[in-house]
Scaffold this active site. Structure first.
Site, PDB file in Angstrom:
ATOM      1  N   SER A   1       0.795  -1.242   0.000  1.00  0.00           N
ATOM      2  CA  SER A   1       0.000   0.000   0.000  1.00  0.00           C
ATOM      3  C   SER A   1       0.819   1.280   0.000  1.00  0.00           C
ATOM      4  O   SER A   1       0.274   2.351  -0.281  1.00  0.00           O
ATOM      5  CB  SER A   1      -0.900   0.043   1.229  1.00  0.00           C
ATOM      6  OG  SER A   1      -2.133  -0.512   0.933  1.00  0.00           O
TER       7      SER A   1
ATOM      8  N   LYS B   1       0.688   3.492  -2.950  1.00  0.00           N
ATOM      9  CA  LYS B   1      -0.473   4.345  -3.255  1.00  0.00           C
ATOM     10  C   LYS B   1      -0.108   5.831  -3.244  1.00  0.00           C
ATOM     11  O   LYS B   1      -0.650   6.630  -4.000  1.00  0.00           O
ATOM     12  CB  LYS B   1      -1.594   4.071  -2.239  1.00  0.00           C
ATOM     13  CG  LYS B   1      -2.179   2.679  -2.362  1.00  0.00           C
ATOM     14  CD  LYS B   1      -3.058   2.312  -1.179  1.00  0.00           C
ATOM     15  CE  LYS B   1      -3.628   0.904  -1.381  1.00  0.00           C
ATOM     16  NZ  LYS B   1      -4.268   0.356  -0.201  1.00  0.00           N
TER      17      LYS B   1
ATOM     18  N   TYR C   1      -4.971   4.287   7.572  1.00  0.00           N
ATOM     19  CA  TYR C   1      -6.301   3.669   7.558  1.00  0.00           C
ATOM     20  C   TYR C   1      -7.133   4.133   8.755  1.00  0.00           C
ATOM     21  O   TYR C   1      -7.135   5.313   9.076  1.00  0.00           O
ATOM     22  CB  TYR C   1      -6.210   2.130   7.538  1.00  0.00           C
ATOM     23  CG  TYR C   1      -5.159   1.585   6.618  1.00  0.00           C
ATOM     24  CD1 TYR C   1      -5.212   1.845   5.248  1.00  0.00           C
ATOM     25  CD2 TYR C   1      -4.113   0.818   7.091  1.00  0.00           C
ATOM     26  CE1 TYR C   1      -4.264   1.339   4.394  1.00  0.00           C
ATOM     27  CE2 TYR C   1      -3.155   0.308   6.244  1.00  0.00           C
ATOM     28  CZ  TYR C   1      -3.227   0.574   4.903  1.00  0.00           C
ATOM     29  OH  TYR C   1      -2.274   0.081   4.080  1.00  0.00           O
TER      30      TYR C   1
ATOM     31  N   VAL D   1       0.658  -3.658   4.024  1.00  0.00           N
ATOM     32  CA  VAL D   1       0.552  -4.966   4.660  1.00  0.00           C
ATOM     33  C   VAL D   1       1.855  -5.769   4.583  1.00  0.00           C
ATOM     34  O   VAL D   1       1.961  -6.838   5.184  1.00  0.00           O
ATOM     35  CB  VAL D   1      -0.621  -5.812   4.088  1.00  0.00           C
ATOM     36  CG1 VAL D   1      -1.957  -5.235   4.478  1.00  0.00           C
ATOM     37  CG2 VAL D   1      -0.502  -5.993   2.590  1.00  0.00           C
TER      38      VAL D   1
HETATM   39  N1  GLN Z   1      -1.936  -5.114  -2.368  1.00  0.00           N
HETATM   40  C1  GLN Z   1      -2.634  -5.014  -1.127  1.00  0.00           C
HETATM   41  C2  GLN Z   1      -4.131  -5.033  -1.355  1.00  0.00           C
HETATM   42  O1  GLN Z   1      -4.603  -4.439  -2.283  1.00  0.00           O
HETATM   43  C3  GLN Z   1      -2.221  -3.745  -0.441  1.00  0.00           C
HETATM   44  C4  GLN Z   1      -2.943  -3.550   0.863  1.00  0.00           C
HETATM   45  C5  GLN Z   1      -2.131  -2.871   1.915  1.00  0.00           C
HETATM   46  O2  GLN Z   1      -0.899  -2.839   1.907  1.00  0.00           O
HETATM   47  N2  GLN Z   1      -2.830  -2.360   2.895  1.00  0.00           N
HETATM   48  O3  GLN Z   1      -4.856  -5.630  -0.598  1.00  0.00           O
END
Ligand code: GLN
Length: 334
Positions: A76, A79, A253, A271
């Site tokens: 993530s 992003k 989050y 994650v």
């Molecule tokens: N690739 C993961 C997903 O889309 C990324 C999620 C994350 O790092 N929170 O679920």
């Protein structure tokens, strides 16, 4: 005086910043809370004991401890950078019509859109990130992927690669993300081939970095978009405030409010167990430790950042003595 005599006379002391991160690393090495992400089968294989802290200052100094050369997939944290590229491709106003800037108070993978506008809430949760990635320009899938990889190269200072096993693992199991993409297609928030948009999103999440790379990327954001090691402009400085604002309000989050209150600097977690934090005009911080709490944030990463912020006075709204004994709001000089 001979070189030997010289060395004997010198007392070589580690820098205070290195001492602080060494101490935090020792303190939290034995903390065994949290579990590694396992909803993407390949991620479940990671060693939970890996642990590193890296700091890169805006003048290019590096302080790090632990497994900072260990590669992992950025997940993530990507992003943040994809949002910057979408802003460069389309400008603020257009991107705002497709992705909002409101925190959700929900988990990173929640399937909710704004009731009125039908936009995903923000670019730091999965739905918003998929919509953001679908905005990245390019003549076809290969050109779009190359633009994303080239963008990461600017931020990091060397070429990056996609971990194909993590990419295919997520592509074949990412039904929840696929469902979000279909919902957004239904509301006209994504207008391209959604499988192609999802592939690019899964690929950007599977880009391999290490903790040092993440700290350089954070330092680039702290340094008006200029990579402090290479001097290259990685992103147009006009979008730094947009990127850092959404990191500050949405990057952690449904822990974003508590993070802003306690740590007080823009950050983004993934994650993979990485957390990247930006102290504007000062430094980039990265922590890597795979076990996650229930919100999907690295357990050791959150603890280290909370303590670092307290010890170094990094909270953006910290009251500090500025001059002649007067008080002001801002970061301390660290
Ligand atoms: N690739 C993961 C997903 O889309 C990324 C999620 C994350 O790092 N929170 O679920």
């Amino acid at each position: 005086m001979s070189d030997q005599a010289n060395q004997g006379d010198l007392e070589i002391r580690p820098s205070p910043l290195l001492t602080v991160i060494n101490d935090l690393h020792s303190k939290y090495k034995s903390l065994k809370e949290g579990i590694v992400a396992n909803y993407i089968p390949e991620l479940a294989k990671v060693n939970p004991d890996l642990f590193s802290i890296s700091i890169v200052t805006v003048d290019g100094q590096v302080y790090q401890v632990g497994d900072y050369q260990q590669l992992f997939t950025i997940q993530s944290i990507s992003k943040v950078f994809a949002y910057g590229l979408a802003l460069e491709d389309h400008g603020r106003d257009y991107v705002l019509t497709r992705v909002g800037v409101e925190p959700t108070g929900e988990a990173f993978n929640s399937i909710i859109l704004d009731e009125q506008s039908k936009r995903p809430y923000n670019p730091m949760v999965n739905a918003g990130a998929i919509a953001t990635t679908s905005l990245i320009k390019g003549a076809g899938a290969t050109e779009r992927l190359n633009r994303v990889l080239e963008m990461f190269r600017r931020y990091i200072g060397h070429d990056v690669f996609v971990d194909i096993s993590v990419f295919t693992s997520e592509r074949s199991t990412g039904h929840r993300n696929r469902a979000m993409a279909h919902l957004m297609l239904n509301f006209g928030m994504i207008d391209r081939n959604i499988e192609e948009a999802l592939d690019l999103y899964f690929q950007q999440c599977a880009v391999m970095v290490n903790c040092h790379d993440l700290a350089v990327m954070a330092a680039t954001l702290a340094n008006r978009g200029v990579n402090p090691v290479t001097g290259e402009q990685a992103v147009n400085s006009r979008y730094i405030k947009d990127i850092l604002s959404v990191m500050y309000t949405c990057g952690m989050y449904n822990f974003a409010g508590e993070w802003a209150y306690k740590v007080g600097i823009p950050a983004k977690s993934g994650v993979c167990g990485g957390i990247m934090a930006v102290v504007p005009n000062q430094m980039g911080i990265a922590v890597f430790s795979p076990p996650l709490d229930i919100r999907g944030n690295s357990v050791r990463g959150v603890k280290v950042c909370e303590e670092l912020s307290q010890q170094l006075g990094l909270h953006l709204f910290e009251c500090v003595k500025v001059e002649n004994g007067k008080w002001g709001v801002g970061n301390c000089e660290c």
